[in-house]
Design an enzyme around this catalytic site. Structure first.
Site, PDB file in Angstrom:
ATOM      1  N   ARG A 162      21.548  30.878 122.089  1.00 59.14           N
ATOM      2  CA  ARG A 162      21.972  31.844 121.054  1.00 59.14           C
ATOM      3  C   ARG A 162      22.932  32.806 121.741  1.00 59.14           C
ATOM      4  NH1 ARG A 162      18.413  35.030 116.598  1.00 59.14           N
ATOM      5  NH2 ARG A 162      18.672  32.972 115.678  1.00 59.14           N
ATOM      6  N   HIS A 186      25.373  28.812 112.180  1.00 56.75           N
ATOM      7  CA  HIS A 186      23.925  28.771 112.466  1.00 56.75           C
ATOM      8  C   HIS A 186      23.412  27.417 111.970  1.00 56.75           C
ATOM      9  CE1 HIS A 186      20.044  30.083 113.465  1.00 56.75           C
ATOM     10  NE2 HIS A 186      19.870  31.096 112.642  1.00 56.75           N
ATOM     11  N   GLN A 229      19.656  26.718 111.178  1.00 56.75           N
ATOM     12  CA  GLN A 229      19.287  27.366 109.916  1.00 56.75           C
ATOM     13  C   GLN A 229      19.752  26.510 108.735  1.00 56.75           C
ATOM     14  OE1 GLN A 229      17.631  30.522 109.564  1.00 56.75           O
ATOM     15  NE2 GLN A 229      17.403  29.639 107.527  1.00 56.75           N
ATOM     16  N   ASP A 247      22.187  37.073 102.893  1.00 58.41           N
ATOM     17  CA  ASP A 247      21.864  37.377 104.291  1.00 58.41           C
ATOM     18  C   ASP A 247      22.221  38.841 104.542  1.00 58.41           C
ATOM     19  OD1 ASP A 247      21.212  37.173 106.992  1.00 58.41           O
ATOM     20  OD2 ASP A 247      23.068  36.181 107.569  1.00 58.41           O
ATOM     21  N   CYS A 296      17.856  33.714 105.186  1.00 56.52           N
ATOM     22  CA  CYS A 296      17.485  33.148 106.495  1.00 56.52           C
ATOM     23  C   CYS A 296      16.477  34.021 107.234  1.00 56.52           C
ATOM     24  CB  CYS A 296      18.729  32.953 107.342  1.00 56.52           C
ATOM     25  SG  CYS A 296      19.592  34.504 107.647  1.00 56.52           S
ATOM     26  N   ARG A 298      12.085  25.858 109.578  1.00 57.45           N
ATOM     27  CA  ARG A 298      12.835  25.836 110.842  1.00 57.45           C
ATOM     28  C   ARG A 298      12.130  24.918 111.848  1.00 57.45           C
ATOM     29  NH1 ARG A 298      16.194  30.051 112.103  1.00 57.45           N
ATOM     30  NH2 ARG A 298      16.689  28.678 113.843  1.00 57.45           N
TER      31      ARG A 298
HETATM   32  N1   CP Z   1      16.850  33.102 110.806  1.00 54.67           N
HETATM   33  C1   CP Z   1      16.818  33.290 112.132  1.00 54.67           C
HETATM   34  O1   CP Z   1      17.544  32.654 112.916  1.00 54.67           O
HETATM   35  O2   CP Z   1      15.895  34.200 112.540  1.00 54.67           O
HETATM   36  P1   CP Z   1      15.770  34.795 114.012  1.00 54.67           P
HETATM   37  O3   CP Z   1      17.009  35.608 114.261  1.00 54.67           O
HETATM   38  O4   CP Z   1      14.522  35.632 113.995  1.00 54.67           O
HETATM   39  O5   CP Z   1      15.684  33.653 114.979  1.00 54.67           O
HETATM   40  N1  NVA Z   2      23.862  36.684 110.092  1.00 55.11           N
HETATM   41  C1  NVA Z   2      22.715  37.067 110.882  1.00 55.11           C
HETATM   42  C2  NVA Z   2      21.740  35.943 110.973  1.00 55.11           C
HETATM   43  C3  NVA Z   2      20.482  36.234 111.715  1.00 55.11           C
HETATM   44  C4  NVA Z   2      19.561  35.068 111.797  1.00 55.11           C
HETATM   45  C5  NVA Z   2      23.160  37.533 112.262  1.00 55.11           C
HETATM   46  O1  NVA Z   2      24.039  36.886 112.848  1.00 55.11           O
HETATM   47  O2  NVA Z   2      22.645  38.529 112.746  1.00 55.11           O
END
Ligand code: CP
Ligand code: NVA
Length: 308
Positions: free
Chosen positions: A102, A129, A132, A225, A265, A293
């Protein structure tokens, strides 16, 4: 399959195959019949930003199936600061069998994949993502069945990383997508062009509008989101002024199809992009979506490790 960086790197058949496998693995999980398909394998998990779902679901996916996972925090690795991305990738390739990363910048997860000898999974970048997106598709298929071609998916809010993967998986599976964003917060232009190419083959329709009310007309799915993604925190106040008309609330939901499902998400900023009433109401599938997930990721891991 080597890496899982973007859904658009895969064909519709490959994505459908992974979703079928996710459905099978989910059934096994509920019958307490997890098979040790990841035995002898360890997934390294490089996190440059926080996570609940991605971290726990990958960790549990590995453990349920006889493998293990190793969390590597930003301060430990210093990706690109303490050590170059290329060196981190080459060192980890000798210790673990797969890598989940990530990162803030999409180019960083791409670079990790370029230098790794082991499969690399994108666990969220500033561009997309994909894990997701797979869980989202699984949830939509569970709700509407496999004959879901022609469904109307409406995304309302910030045109962000989650929107990109939702758009790409929907286009691959033949779902129509309408995205409503305020001016200046549109979805990445290149991602739209990729989606348009996919949609030409699958027959799905893509629309981009400003008005959230127009977007949700006939919607089978309303998706939203956060208005401010990780890494954009200094824009929070400005975004807080622009996005309120895009809130998913009971009024907006009442304008969609009567059986519409509402997705997010998570993490949700309750009573900002999504009201409590909707998040905890009869149309919401947000926790089923979060739990999916686990199953979607098991399928991704199985295909990358070439086991099932
Ligand atoms: N939706 C998602 O990726 O959640 P987290 O940021 O908690 O991993
Ligand atoms: N769009 C959000 C998604 C988190 C899972 C971010 O990037 O923070």
């Amino acid at each position: 399959m080597k890496d899982f960086i973007a859904i658009s790197d895969y064909s519709a058949d490959e994505i459908k195959d992974m979703l079928d496998l996710a459905i099978k693995l989910k059934k096994q999980y509920f019958k307490k019949g997890n098979k040790p398909i990841f035995k002898g394998k360890v997934l390294g998990m490089v996190f440059q930003k926080p996570s609940l779902r991605t971290r726990v679901s990958f960790d549990m996916a590995m453990r349920h199936c006889g493998g293990d996972a190793l969390y590597l925090s930003p301060s430990e690795i210093g990706l690109g600061t303490r050590e170059s991305i290329a060196d981190v990738a080459r060192v980890l390739s000798g210790f673990v069998q797969g890598l989940m990363a990530r990162t803030f910048e999409h180019s960083h997860v791409v670079e990790l994949a370029q230098w790794s000898d082991i499969p690399v999974i994108n666990g969220l970048s500033d561009y997309n993502h994909p894990c997701q997106g797979m869980a989202d598709a699984l949830t939509i298929i569970e709700t509407f069945g496999k004959k879901s071609k022609g469904l109307n998916i409406s995304y309302v809010g910030d045109g962000n990383n989650v929107t990109v993967s939702l758009m790409h998986v929907s286009a691959l599976l033949g779902w129509n997508v309408t995205v409503a964003t305020p001016e200046g917060y549109d979805v990445n232009r290149q991602a739209i062009e990729i989606a348009q190419g996919i949609a030409q083959m699958s027959g799905s329709k893509l629309s981009f509008v400003r008005d959230p009310h127009e977007a949700v007309k006939n919607a089978n799915v309303i998706y939203t989101d956060t208005w401010t993604s990780m890494g954009q925190e200094e824009e929070t106040a400005q975004r807080g002024k622009i996005f309120p008309p895009y809130q998913v609330n009971s009024k907006l939901v009442s304008e969609a199809d009567k059986d519409v499902i509402v997705m997010h998400c998570l993490p949700a900023h309750r009573n900002q992009e999504l009201t409590d009433e909707v998040a905890d109401g009869p149309h919401s599938v947000i926790f089923q979506q979060a739990h999916n997930r686990l199953h979607a990721q098991k399928a991704i891991l199985a295909r990358l490790f070439d086991v099932d």
